[in-house]
Scaffold this motif. Sequence first.
Motif, mmCIF file in Angstrom:
data_model
loop_
_atom_site.group_PDB
_atom_site.id
_atom_site.type_symbol
_atom_site.label_atom_id
_atom_site.label_comp_id
_atom_site.label_asym_id
_atom_site.label_seq_id
_atom_site.Cartn_x
_atom_site.Cartn_y
_atom_site.Cartn_z
ATOM 1 N N PRO A 217 0.706 -1.011 0.397
ATOM 2 C CA PRO A 217 -0.109 -0.022 -0.265
ATOM 3 C C PRO A 217 0.863 1.279 -0.064
ATOM 4 N N VAL A 218 0.590 2.554 -1.188
ATOM 5 C CA VAL A 218 1.032 3.152 -0.861
ATOM 6 C C VAL A 218 -0.097 4.243 -0.417
ATOM 7 N N HIS A 219 0.388 5.783 0.496
ATOM 8 C CA HIS A 219 -0.097 6.358 0.898
ATOM 9 C C HIS A 219 -0.259 7.998 0.069
ATOM 10 N N ASN A 220 -1.253 8.397 -0.247
ATOM 11 C CA ASN A 220 -1.343 10.170 -0.427
ATOM 12 C C ASN A 220 -1.848 11.098 -0.150
ATOM 13 N N LYS A 221 -0.916 11.652 0.583
ATOM 14 C CA LYS A 221 -1.092 12.419 1.826
ATOM 15 C C LYS A 221 -2.250 13.323 1.402
ATOM 16 N N ASP A 222 -2.329 14.234 -0.513
ATOM 17 C CA ASP A 222 -3.177 14.501 -0.580
ATOM 18 C C ASP A 222 -4.383 14.137 -0.834
ATOM 19 N N ASN A 223 -5.514 13.321 -0.679
ATOM 20 C CA ASN A 223 -6.214 12.522 -1.055
ATOM 21 C C ASN A 223 -6.620 12.391 0.339
ATOM 22 N N CYS A 224 -5.675 12.163 1.854
ATOM 23 C CA CYS A 224 -6.018 11.366 3.229
ATOM 24 C C CYS A 224 -7.200 12.301 3.443
ATOM 25 N N ILE A 225 -8.070 11.524 4.362
ATOM 26 C CA ILE A 225 -8.889 12.660 4.992
ATOM 27 C C ILE A 225 -8.753 12.003 6.473
ATOM 28 N N ASN A 226 -7.767 11.746 6.632
ATOM 29 C CA ASN A 226 -7.595 10.924 8.399
ATOM 30 C C ASN A 226 -8.133 10.630 8.926
ATOM 31 N N CYS A 227 -9.595 9.728 7.793
ATOM 32 C CA CYS A 227 -10.638 8.852 9.158
ATOM 33 C C CYS A 227 -10.182 7.401 9.645
ATOM 34 N N ASP B 26 -0.330 11.175 16.669
ATOM 35 C CA ASP B 26 -1.444 12.340 16.547
ATOM 36 C C ASP B 26 -3.066 12.590 15.434
ATOM 37 N N GLU B 27 -3.043 11.460 15.737
ATOM 38 C CA GLU B 27 -4.588 11.334 15.408
ATOM 39 C C GLU B 27 -4.284 11.169 13.331
ATOM 40 N N LYS B 28 -3.572 11.226 13.117
ATOM 41 C CA LYS B 28 -3.128 11.295 11.880
ATOM 42 C C LYS B 28 -2.991 10.046 11.197
ATOM 43 N N PHE B 29 -2.926 9.713 10.361
ATOM 44 C CA PHE B 29 -1.682 8.523 9.403
ATOM 45 C C PHE B 29 -0.322 9.043 9.372
ATOM 46 N N SER B 30 0.169 8.057 9.620
ATOM 47 C CA SER B 30 1.425 8.482 9.653
ATOM 48 C C SER B 30 2.354 7.960 8.670
ATOM 49 N N HIS B 31 2.518 6.496 8.773
ATOM 50 C CA HIS B 31 2.538 5.951 7.667
ATOM 51 C C HIS B 31 2.383 4.390 7.922
ATOM 52 N N PHE B 32 3.055 3.512 6.855
ATOM 53 C CA PHE B 32 2.802 1.773 6.890
ATOM 54 C C PHE B 32 4.190 1.159 7.561
ATOM 55 N N ASP B 33 4.012 0.760 7.957
ATOM 56 C CA ASP B 33 4.941 -0.055 8.715
ATOM 57 C C ASP B 33 5.079 -1.215 8.160
ATOM 58 N N TYR B 34 6.225 -0.994 7.093
ATOM 59 C CA TYR B 34 6.312 -2.095 5.861
ATOM 60 C C TYR B 34 7.196 -3.083 6.288
ATOM 61 N N GLU C 257 -10.621 0.023 1.527
ATOM 62 C CA GLU C 257 -11.683 0.201 3.056
ATOM 63 C C GLU C 257 -11.681 1.957 2.546
ATOM 64 N N CYS C 258 -10.540 2.401 1.807
ATOM 65 C CA CYS C 258 -10.063 3.887 1.985
ATOM 66 C C CYS C 258 -11.948 4.166 1.494
ATOM 67 N N PRO C 259 -12.200 5.285 2.310
ATOM 68 C CA PRO C 259 -13.752 6.026 1.691
ATOM 69 C C PRO C 259 -13.770 6.804 1.179
ATOM 70 N N THR C 260 -12.309 7.503 0.255
ATOM 71 C CA THR C 260 -12.397 8.751 -0.159
ATOM 72 C C THR C 260 -12.847 8.239 -1.669
ATOM 73 N N LYS C 261 -12.863 9.635 -2.903
ATOM 74 C CA LYS C 261 -14.032 9.568 -3.969
ATOM 75 C C LYS C 261 -11.997 8.795 -4.992
ATOM 76 N N VAL C 262 -11.000 9.554 -4.983
ATOM 77 C CA VAL C 262 -10.048 9.486 -5.338
ATOM 78 C C VAL C 262 -9.466 8.514 -3.715
ATOM 79 N N LYS C 263 -9.179 7.275 -4.155
ATOM 80 C CA LYS C 263 -8.257 6.468 -3.285
ATOM 81 C C LYS C 263 -7.272 7.142 -2.426
ATOM 82 N N ALA C 264 -6.682 7.646 -1.300
ATOM 83 C CA ALA C 264 -5.643 8.336 -0.667
ATOM 84 C C ALA C 264 -4.622 6.508 -0.578
ATOM 85 N N ILE C 265 -4.721 5.494 -0.590
ATOM 86 C CA ILE C 265 -4.368 4.494 -0.832
ATOM 87 C C ILE C 265 -4.110 3.691 -1.971
#
Lengths: 99, 313
Positions: free
Chosen positions: A36-46, A62-70, A82-90
């Motif tokens: 999984p690769v995270h895109n900060k711009d699309n993330c709503i920190n749900c 701090d209640e925000k996505f920080s990183h994946f433990d690869y 499960e990422c709910p944003t229209k353009v997925k953040a992951i």
Amino acid sequence: MSDESKSYKVLPIGGLIPKAGSSHDYNTGTWRSSRPVHNKDNCINCLFCWIYCPDSSVIVEDEKFSHFDYDHCKGCGICQFECPTKVKAITMESEDKYR
Amino acid sequence: MANLKELSHKPEHLAGGHRLCAGCGAPIVVRQVLMAADDPVVISNATGCLEVGTSIYPFTSWRVPWIHSAFENSAATISGVEAMYQSLRAQGKIPADKKIKFIAFGGDGGTYDIGLQSLSGALERGHDFVYICYDNGAYMNTGIQRSSSTPLGANTTTTPVGKVKQGKEQQRKDLAVIAAAHDIPYVAQASPAYWKDLIRKVKKALETPGACFLNITAPCHRGWRSKPEETVMLAKLAVTTCYWPLYEIENRKVKINFKPKEKIELTKWLERQGRFKHLFKPENAHIIEKLQKHVDDDWDRLQRMEKLDTIKL
């Protein structure tokens, strides 16, 4: 990593494992075929990715996505699914790219 | 009730690096259960995927005290630990204000079948503990053998589909109702897809004195022949199709915690799972009908029970 070389005399009696959470030292990240690769711009920190991760591999600070433990992420893809944003953040990317 | 942002401050009690499959439902359940505990907890674990996968020597994934003794006695083991705690407290060896909670985990094999008698005994004796069954609907650890939790028609290695048989021939045993028949203070069914409901139920069970029982669905993509990334989605579909209704029985009063606006057809859940593939052949349509009817009947029964002021099972 392994205690194979230790004699029974130094191992704890009864197969006890005195170090809590020691599987953290075991790298299951090698199982992964895609990551999984995270895109900060699309993330709503749900934090859905965090609550549904089977491998405790979404790290929240701090209640925000920080990183994946690869080191432990097995690449199951639940977080991406499960990422709910229209353009997925992951997004899932082939592990080949990272070898 | 805490939201996810508040929950994220909780310590992670289950370490990564366990050897459960990628996309396994069980550790999702365990993580959510342990988030609900505010006091120190002691866990006993029946033999099964969860036990094997989290305790491969010399590693353990647990950051809380954890004990495994055998397949059939998770409830008996935690009974002993709880009784010892009560005794030491009475002797003043543990301070009277030191609260410790006790949780037993078992899969459906270790709960519905092999551990049923020790579970029944512990519920009847009324030890102050919470039994949590993570139900994946077969003996997944040993290679997908049917259990009494396996749904009708499912293809397993001991109910294989061939010329004569079309999967399991019996319906799933309703274990939550069997537990409730012990007249214990709290019984509930939950799903990890509904984390808020699950965590609330575990909190309630931990706070309730006496024996409590929770049955939690935990999809297994190896046994269900589904996609790993669809684990949580299937845990949700199980609820919205009413195969796995979210409800609780508190002091003989039934409450349904989630009523889907529109009950989804069971086939939507079945078609995502390869173990039901053969049911979609025209000659097996009657098995799907039978399954659907069973789910509909149970859902009706549950709604009728909810209307009663009190039930005695």
